[in-house]
Design a protein around this motif. Structure first.
Motif, PDB file in Angstrom:
ATOM      1  N   PRO A   1       0.847  -1.197   0.000  1.00 47.42           N
ATOM      2  CA  PRO A   1       0.000   0.000   0.000  1.00 47.42           C
ATOM      3  C   PRO A   1       0.881   1.244   0.000  1.00 47.42           C
ATOM      4  O   PRO A   1       2.014   1.211   0.474  1.00 47.42           O
ATOM      5  CB  PRO A   1      -0.776  -0.115   1.311  1.00 47.42           C
ATOM      6  N   LEU A   2       0.365   2.336  -0.555  1.00 42.63           N
ATOM      7  CA  LEU A   2       1.149   3.564  -0.626  1.00 42.63           C
ATOM      8  C   LEU A   2       1.252   4.246   0.721  1.00 42.63           C
ATOM      9  O   LEU A   2       2.124   5.048   0.966  1.00 42.63           O
ATOM     10  CB  LEU A   2       0.509   4.539  -1.628  1.00 42.63           C
ATOM     11  N   THR A   3       0.327   3.925   1.586  1.00 40.21           N
ATOM     12  CA  THR A   3       0.345   4.560   2.899  1.00 40.21           C
ATOM     13  C   THR A   3      -0.174   3.575   3.934  1.00 40.21           C
ATOM     14  O   THR A   3      -0.920   2.655   3.607  1.00 40.21           O
ATOM     15  CB  THR A   3      -0.528   5.828   2.907  1.00 40.21           C
ATOM     16  N   LEU A   4       0.242   3.792   5.158  1.00 38.15           N
ATOM     17  CA  LEU A   4      -0.257   2.946   6.238  1.00 38.15           C
ATOM     18  C   LEU A   4      -1.378   3.664   6.980  1.00 38.15           C
ATOM     19  O   LEU A   4      -1.857   3.209   7.991  1.00 38.15           O
ATOM     20  CB  LEU A   4       0.874   2.612   7.201  1.00 38.15           C
ATOM     21  N   ALA A   5      -1.750   4.826   6.472  1.00 29.41           N
ATOM     22  CA  ALA A   5      -2.741   5.630   7.186  1.00 29.41           C
ATOM     23  C   ALA A   5      -4.163   5.332   6.721  1.00 29.41           C
ATOM     24  O   ALA A   5      -5.096   5.465   7.477  1.00 29.41           O
ATOM     25  CB  ALA A   5      -2.436   7.104   7.019  1.00 29.41           C
ATOM     26  N   VAL A   6      -4.306   4.943   5.469  1.00 25.99           N
ATOM     27  CA  VAL A   6      -5.648   4.610   4.999  1.00 25.99           C
ATOM     28  C   VAL A   6      -5.625   3.239   4.327  1.00 25.99           C
ATOM     29  O   VAL A   6      -4.563   2.735   3.958  1.00 25.99           O
ATOM     30  CB  VAL A   6      -6.196   5.649   3.994  1.00 25.99           C
ATOM     31  N   LEU A   7      -6.785   2.669   4.169  1.00 25.75           N
ATOM     32  CA  LEU A   7      -6.888   1.333   3.618  1.00 25.75           C
ATOM     33  C   LEU A   7      -8.205   1.233   2.865  1.00 25.75           C
ATOM     34  O   LEU A   7      -9.210   1.795   3.283  1.00 25.75           O
ATOM     35  CB  LEU A   7      -6.836   0.351   4.794  1.00 25.75           C
ATOM     36  N   ASP A   8      -8.177   0.557   1.741  1.00 24.07           N
ATOM     37  CA  ASP A   8      -9.410   0.307   1.013  1.00 24.07           C
ATOM     38  C   ASP A   8     -10.024  -0.952   1.589  1.00 24.07           C
ATOM     39  O   ASP A   8      -9.389  -1.994   1.627  1.00 24.07           O
ATOM     40  CB  ASP A   8      -9.114   0.119  -0.476  1.00 24.07           C
ATOM     41  N   GLY A   9     -11.234  -0.818   2.054  1.00 20.85           N
ATOM     42  CA  GLY A   9     -11.825  -1.959   2.736  1.00 20.85           C
ATOM     43  C   GLY A   9     -13.222  -2.274   2.246  1.00 20.85           C
ATOM     44  O   GLY A   9     -13.911  -1.452   1.653  1.00 20.85           O
ATOM     45  N   MET A  10     -13.610  -3.509   2.503  1.00 24.18           N
ATOM     46  CA  MET A  10     -14.978  -3.958   2.248  1.00 24.18           C
ATOM     47  C   MET A  10     -15.663  -3.945   3.608  1.00 24.18           C
ATOM     48  O   MET A  10     -15.237  -4.635   4.526  1.00 24.18           O
ATOM     49  CB  MET A  10     -14.926  -5.378   1.679  1.00 24.18           C
ATOM     50  N   VAL A  11     -16.705  -3.111   3.736  1.00 22.41           N
ATOM     51  CA  VAL A  11     -17.393  -3.011   5.018  1.00 22.41           C
ATOM     52  C   VAL A  11     -18.495  -4.063   5.055  1.00 22.41           C
ATOM     53  O   VAL A  11     -19.341  -4.122   4.156  1.00 22.41           O
ATOM     54  CB  VAL A  11     -17.974  -1.592   5.214  1.00 22.41           C
ATOM     55  N   VAL A  12     -18.454  -4.917   6.071  1.00 21.53           N
ATOM     56  CA  VAL A  12     -19.433  -5.998   6.168  1.00 21.53           C
ATOM     57  C   VAL A  12     -20.087  -6.002   7.542  1.00 21.53           C
ATOM     58  O   VAL A  12     -19.572  -5.411   8.492  1.00 21.53           O
ATOM     59  CB  VAL A  12     -18.776  -7.388   5.929  1.00 21.53           C
TER      60      VAL A  12
ATOM     61  N   PRO B   1      -9.777  -5.963   4.529  1.00 21.91           N
ATOM     62  CA  PRO B   1      -8.905  -5.287   3.563  1.00 21.91           C
ATOM     63  C   PRO B   1      -9.214  -5.764   2.148  1.00 21.91           C
ATOM     64  O   PRO B   1      -9.249  -6.956   1.887  1.00 21.91           O
ATOM     65  CB  PRO B   1      -7.499  -5.706   3.992  1.00 21.91           C
ATOM     66  N   LEU B   2      -9.440  -4.805   1.266  1.00 25.93           N
ATOM     67  CA  LEU B   2      -9.861  -5.141  -0.087  1.00 25.93           C
ATOM     68  C   LEU B   2      -8.793  -5.927  -0.851  1.00 25.93           C
ATOM     69  O   LEU B   2      -9.096  -6.738  -1.709  1.00 25.93           O
ATOM     70  CB  LEU B   2     -10.176  -3.842  -0.841  1.00 25.93           C
ATOM     71  N   THR B   3      -7.535  -5.696  -0.503  1.00 19.01           N
ATOM     72  CA  THR B   3      -6.454  -6.328  -1.263  1.00 19.01           C
ATOM     73  C   THR B   3      -6.481  -7.837  -1.150  1.00 19.01           C
ATOM     74  O   THR B   3      -6.005  -8.535  -2.033  1.00 19.01           O
ATOM     75  CB  THR B   3      -5.091  -5.848  -0.768  1.00 19.01           C
ATOM     76  N   ALA B   4      -7.016  -8.336  -0.025  1.00 19.98           N
ATOM     77  CA  ALA B   4      -6.998  -9.783   0.174  1.00 19.98           C
ATOM     78  C   ALA B   4      -8.176 -10.459  -0.512  1.00 19.98           C
ATOM     79  O   ALA B   4      -8.169 -11.664  -0.726  1.00 19.98           O
ATOM     80  CB  ALA B   4      -7.015 -10.096   1.672  1.00 19.98           C
ATOM     81  N   ILE B   5      -9.185  -9.643  -0.856  1.00 16.90           N
ATOM     82  CA  ILE B   5     -10.417 -10.246  -1.382  1.00 16.90           C
ATOM     83  C   ILE B   5     -10.299 -10.502  -2.879  1.00 16.90           C
ATOM     84  O   ILE B   5      -9.946  -9.610  -3.649  1.00 16.90           O
ATOM     85  CB  ILE B   5     -11.627  -9.329  -1.079  1.00 16.90           C
ATOM     86  N   VAL B   6     -10.562 -11.719  -3.250  1.00 14.91           N
ATOM     87  CA  VAL B   6     -10.495 -12.087  -4.665  1.00 14.91           C
ATOM     88  C   VAL B   6     -11.847 -11.831  -5.325  1.00 14.91           C
ATOM     89  O   VAL B   6     -11.935 -11.229  -6.386  1.00 14.91           O
ATOM     90  CB  VAL B   6     -10.105 -13.569  -4.821  1.00 14.91           C
TER      91      VAL B   6
ATOM     92  N   GLY C   1     -20.612  -2.272   1.745  1.00 17.43           N
ATOM     93  CA  GLY C   1     -20.034  -1.546   0.612  1.00 17.43           C
ATOM     94  C   GLY C   1     -18.536  -1.398   0.754  1.00 17.43           C
ATOM     95  O   GLY C   1     -17.939  -1.858   1.729  1.00 17.43           O
ATOM     96  N   GLN C   2     -17.941  -0.775  -0.267  1.00 21.95           N
ATOM     97  CA  GLN C   2     -16.501  -0.546  -0.232  1.00 21.95           C
ATOM     98  C   GLN C   2     -16.236   0.873   0.221  1.00 21.95           C
ATOM     99  O   GLN C   2     -16.970   1.781  -0.127  1.00 21.95           O
ATOM    100  CB  GLN C   2     -15.894  -0.741  -1.629  1.00 21.95           C
ATOM    101  N   ARG C   3     -15.177   1.064   0.979  1.00 23.02           N
ATOM    102  CA  ARG C   3     -14.895   2.395   1.498  1.00 23.02           C
ATOM    103  C   ARG C   3     -13.416   2.511   1.813  1.00 23.02           C
ATOM    104  O   ARG C   3     -12.762   1.533   2.172  1.00 23.02           O
ATOM    105  CB  ARG C   3     -15.691   2.592   2.786  1.00 23.02           C
ATOM    106  N   GLN C   4     -12.904   3.718   1.652  1.00 28.41           N
ATOM    107  CA  GLN C   4     -11.548   3.946   2.125  1.00 28.41           C
ATOM    108  C   GLN C   4     -11.652   4.341   3.585  1.00 28.41           C
ATOM    109  O   GLN C   4     -12.405   5.239   3.935  1.00 28.41           O
ATOM    110  CB  GLN C   4     -10.885   5.068   1.330  1.00 28.41           C
ATOM    111  N   VAL C   5     -10.927   3.653   4.446  1.00 23.98           N
ATOM    112  CA  VAL C   5     -11.025   3.948   5.872  1.00 23.98           C
ATOM    113  C   VAL C   5      -9.670   4.394   6.419  1.00 23.98           C
ATOM    114  O   VAL C   5      -8.620   4.021   5.906  1.00 23.98           O
ATOM    115  CB  VAL C   5     -11.545   2.730   6.674  1.00 23.98           C
ATOM    116  N   VAL C   6      -9.736   5.211   7.468  1.00 24.58           N
ATOM    117  CA  VAL C   6      -8.525   5.704   8.127  1.00 24.58           C
ATOM    118  C   VAL C   6      -8.126   4.687   9.194  1.00 24.58           C
ATOM    119  O   VAL C   6      -8.941   4.314  10.031  1.00 24.58           O
ATOM    120  CB  VAL C   6      -8.789   7.077   8.769  1.00 24.58           C
ATOM    121  N   ILE C   7      -6.891   4.231   9.139  1.00 26.86           N
ATOM    122  CA  ILE C   7      -6.464   3.185  10.078  1.00 26.86           C
ATOM    123  C   ILE C   7      -6.119   3.796  11.430  1.00 26.86           C
ATOM    124  O   ILE C   7      -5.369   4.756  11.525  1.00 26.86           O
ATOM    125  CB  ILE C   7      -5.243   2.433   9.509  1.00 26.86           C
TER     126      ILE C   7
END
Lengths: 704, 153
Positions: free
Chosen positions: A548-559, A569-574, A644-650
């Motif tokens: 990831p370009l930053t450790l401050a935010v993450l693209d996530g799937m909110v469930v 984390p969206l990166t792990a989801i196929v 849904g999908q969302r960028q979240v602040v870690i």
């Protein structure tokens, strides 16, 4: 004392930058750059280190840097050809210089400098070489080589240097006396102090500068040498340097007497040092004005400020708040049933856009080019190559690619390990390479690029590729796979990432330190990244890391899981699936698998795994997230529904609490509530058996 | 200020109610007091950790002090209060029934804890204060959070 420590700290920080500059300059020269800009940059780097080291009394460093500088000066003046061999010596000298800086900073043991110093003297050759190695380096010995002995004496000129420091000069910890002493090294000086501006004691401001000096300097050196003395205080003092044309009492030569000789000397110089503009320079010039082009390029190259990292992090935190607040506001407005077209909603949209831009800009502050890590690798490659007797050319690409500072810092170790591995295990010996019809020199390519919001770093070698038979054999010996396991090539290659896979029979000084690729993988995963390998027999291997370009935010799937909102984390989801009851099968006790296009993957109920509910959720009522965990193993995570999908602040959980198994971090959602970010690998591991996860973790902490 | 006769340095304590009992902590450890908001449950956590809430962007764990001190934890209502306390480098929210008072006491007014069998009393109670016929236990906050197993191992 504290202030001195702070200045020291700054000095070493600058040293690091100068060393990086030095190495990249030398590498550019090795690649064929001959422009004066590069050579000057290299010279300047060593010169600055020397200057700073002198101020801190780091004699060994000063001595070595001086010898180094002398050689570079010759190169700069065009008197020494930067041949590949010469550059190798210079690069080695740069390594020694870096070691000296390190040992000066950390108070480490002594550094062996003699070999390199001797090499440097050899470059200079003969007497000049001795001068470089000599302790007392203030003498006349390194006069320009072109000025022969007969020409040397008459070329001595008298200069009037008027030097009026400003308060800034002292504020930056410079010292007039040191500068005057430096001038004395150039030749005979006669100093007169101008204290006329000194006010009465009552009016004296201790922080102000009142004194000025006029120095009559008789030297054989060029004007540039005098200007150089004031290099560090440029802009912090009023300085004028003028040649004294008329007969001066102290001057050993009256111009009228030696007119002819002077011309002879000028011709000699012009022939030997054509690019040197010294002799042709106008007799009187104001130093800052004349040197204007240099500071200009300086400013263009680095109009930067140093900012305390804490301040940046505070800013990033605040922007994170802003993002959350903005999301909350949007949600409230939506809840209040305000029309989309209303002024409020439109204004809110604009606010959202602004917030996003501010967030991106703030993140960009922390972003740095990967150059700072990549720059350390050539040296490593040289050392490993020397130790293994292999010939290596390290090619780096995409050094300007930017990524978060923390990511960069934590990349050093894994990259170091991978480069070592690539040379030690990846490349063959020169003989074997030639036997295989390849050039004796192996190529290791280190590249970085941005790809879909992530940074992708590759380490590729053109060696023999992974010996799959051997890997399988080792894995079977260590009980990692069944002896008769049928594995695809890809699966076999990935075995080297398994904990406990260490090619003990090949332990060497370089790579065999009990740390395997599993440690590399773990550090990459800790950064939210993934690593994979592609290998072709006889052609080489390529390790690809995506981070990831930053450790401050993450693209996530909110469930939603058992009434809780969680983020995966969206990166792990196929992909996501809607499980059908017919696809889900029980396997032994309470384990379940789900059929995904003819292959069965474990189905893990997230709610159960985290202890939110005791009974597993009926698969047909939920959705499954097909994920890829460590080593490419797949699993399906069962959740109640997808929001849904969302960028979240870690946000850190550990800051006020502690690490929670199965949870990577936390975030704050638009409704102001905390949501947990899933640690997918741990959840998968726990579902395989909690004890395994625990022992794994313990091993990790013990190893780390 | 009329209580201050016995000498010793005066300090201020915040007293609060948990169930039927009254407790107090040093005011210097208290950062702020806020109303109850629903917490996000944490998996694999002791029962007295209610979860985490958002405290202006920081993730704050909430410790149900009643459960931590060994009482039955009551159903939380909007009247419950969170005392945000500083414990070392960490901030922790303490869920209590109500904040009652600010007391000014001297060291001499704090009586040593009598020998009792209760482990929680030993772990948390630092002393007792008798005030207007009420018994207020002065508690230390060092152990309210579960010890980190990873560190302990």
């Amino acid at each position: 004392m504290d202030q001195l420590a702070a200045i020291r700290e700054t000095f070493f920080q600058e040293c690091e930058e100068q060393l990086a500059e030095l190495e990249s300059g030398l590498l550019a020269m090795e690649a064929g750059a001959t422009d004066s800009e590069t050579i000057n940059a290299v010279f300047r780097a060593v010169h600055s280190i020397k200057g700073g080291a002198g101020a801190f009394g780091l004699d060994e460093l000063v001595r070595f840097a001086h010898g180094f500088e002398t050689v570079l000066d010759e190169v700069r003046a065009g008197r020494l050809e930067p041949t590949p061999d010469a550059l190798k010596v210079l690069l080695r000298a740069a390594d020694v210089l870096a070691d000296l800086v390190c040992s000066a900073r950390d108070g480490g043991g002594s550094v062996e400098t003699e070999t390199s110093a001797a090499e440097l003297s050899q470059l200079l050759g003969g007497e000049a070489g001795d001068a470089a190695a000599e302790d007392d380096w203030g003498d006349f010995e390194f006069q320009p080589l072109g000025a022969g002995q007969t020409a040397a004496a008459p070329s001595a000129k008298a200069w009037r240097v008027t030097f009026r420091p400003r308060a800034d000069l002292y504020a930056k910890a410079n010292e007039s006396a040191l500068l005057l002493r430096e001038l004395r090294r150039l030749g005979e000086i006669e100093v007169s102090l101008d204290a006329s501006n000194l006010p009465s004691l009552a009016e004296l401001d201790p922080e102000a500068a009142y004194l000025a000096w006029t120095v009559i300097l008789t030297t054989e050196r060029e004007q540039s040498a005098i200007v150089e003395v004031f290099d560090f205080v440029d802009g912090d003092c009023d300085l004028s340097i003028e040649e004294i044309a008329e007969d001066h009492a102290e001057s050993p030569i009256a111009p009228t007497d030696v007119g002819d000789l002077d011309i002879a000397a000028l011709i000699a110089k012009a022939q030997s040092a054509a690019p040197d503009p010294g002799p042709e320079a106008p007799p009187t010039r104001d130093a800052p004005a004349a040197r204007a082009p240099e500071p200009m390029t300086h400013a263009a190259a680095g109009a930067t400020i140093r900012v305390d990292l804490e301040r940046v992090d505070r800013l990033i935190d605040l922007v994170g708040e802003l993002v959350i607040n903005q999301a909350m506001l949007s949600q409230r407005v939506l809840e209040a049933g305000i029309a989309r077209a209303s002024g409020v909603a439109v204004g809110l949209d604009e606010l959202e856009q602004l917030t996003r831009e501010i967030q991106d800009s703030v993140m960009a502050i922390r972003a740095q080019p990967v150059k700072s890590v990549f720059q350390r690798m050539p040296r490593l490659a040289r050392e490993v190559a020397a130790l293994t007797g292999k010939q290596v050319r390290l090619v780096t690409e995409g050094e300007a690619t930017e990524v978060d500072k923390t990511v960069i810092e934590r990349l050093t170790d894994p990259l170091t390990h991978m480069i070592r591995n690539a040379i030690d295990h990846g490349l063959e010996s020169p003989e074997r390479r030639e036997a295989a019809g390849k050039p004796a020199e192996g190529v290791v390519r280190l590249s970085a690029a941005h790809r879909s919001g992530r940074i992708v770093i590759e380490v590729a070698d053109d060696g023999a590729g992974i010996n799959r038979e051997r890997v399988k054999q080792i894995a079977a010996e260590r009980g990692l796979i069944a002896a008769d396991a049928v594995l695809s090539d890809e699966e076999t290659d990935n075995l080297i990432f398994m904990a406990g896979f260490s090619t003990a029979s090949e332990v060497s000084d370089i790579s065999g330190r009990g740390v395997g690729m599993d440690v590399v993988r773990r550090s990459i995963q800790a950064l939210g990244g993934r690593i994979s390998i592609a290998s072709r027999p006889g052609k080489g291997s390529t390790f690809t890391m995506s981070l990831p370009l930053t450790l401050a935010v993450l693209d996530g799937m909110v469930v939603t899981v058992a009434g809780q909102t969680l983020v995966a984390p969206l990166t792990a989801i196929v992909e996501t699936l809607q499980p059908k009851a017919a696809d889900v099968h029980s396997l032994g006790g309470d384990a379940r698998v789900i059929a995904v296009r003819d292959s069965y993957v474990p189905l893990i109920d997230v709610g159960q795994a985290l202890g939110y509910r005791a009974a597993p959720l009926d698969a047909a009522c939920g959705v499954a997230l097909l994920i890829e965990s460590e080593g490419g193993a797949r699993a399906a995570l069962l959740a109640d529904e997808i929001q849904g999908q969302r960028q979240v602040v870690i946000k850190s959980l550990e800051a006020n609490y502690r690490q929670v198994p199965g949870v990577a971090a936390a975030t704050i959602l638009g409704d102001g509530r905390v949501a947990l970010i899933l640690d997918i690998d741990t959840i998968v591991a726990v579902s395989r058996g909690a004890d395994l996860a625990r022992s794994e973790r313990r091993r990790a902490t013990a190893a780390g | 200020m009329s209580e201050l006769h016995n000498g010793g340095a005066a300090r201020e304590l915040i007293s609060f109610r948990v169930g039927a009992q009254e407790f107090c902590v040093d005011i210097m450890a208290v950062r702020e007091i806020r109303g109850w908001t629903a917490a996000t449950a944490l998996p694999q956590s002791p029962s007295y950790v209610r979860g985490v809430i958002n405290l202006r962007g920081a993730v704050l764990p909430i410790v149900d002090l009643a459960a931590r001190l060994g009482f039955a934890s009551a159903e939380t209502t909007a009247r419950h209060v969170i005392i945000v306390a500083q414990i070392g480098a960490q901030q922790v929210g303490l869920l209590v029934d109500a904040v009652s008072d600010i007391l000014t006491v001297t060291d001499a007014m704090v009586q040593p804890t009598p020998e009792v069998a209760s482990d929680t009393a030993k772990a948390f109670v630092r002393g007792l204060i008798a005030l207007e016929g009420r018994m207020i236990s002065l508690i230390g906050l060092d152990h309210v959070l579960p010890d980190d197993e990873l560190e302990a191992a």
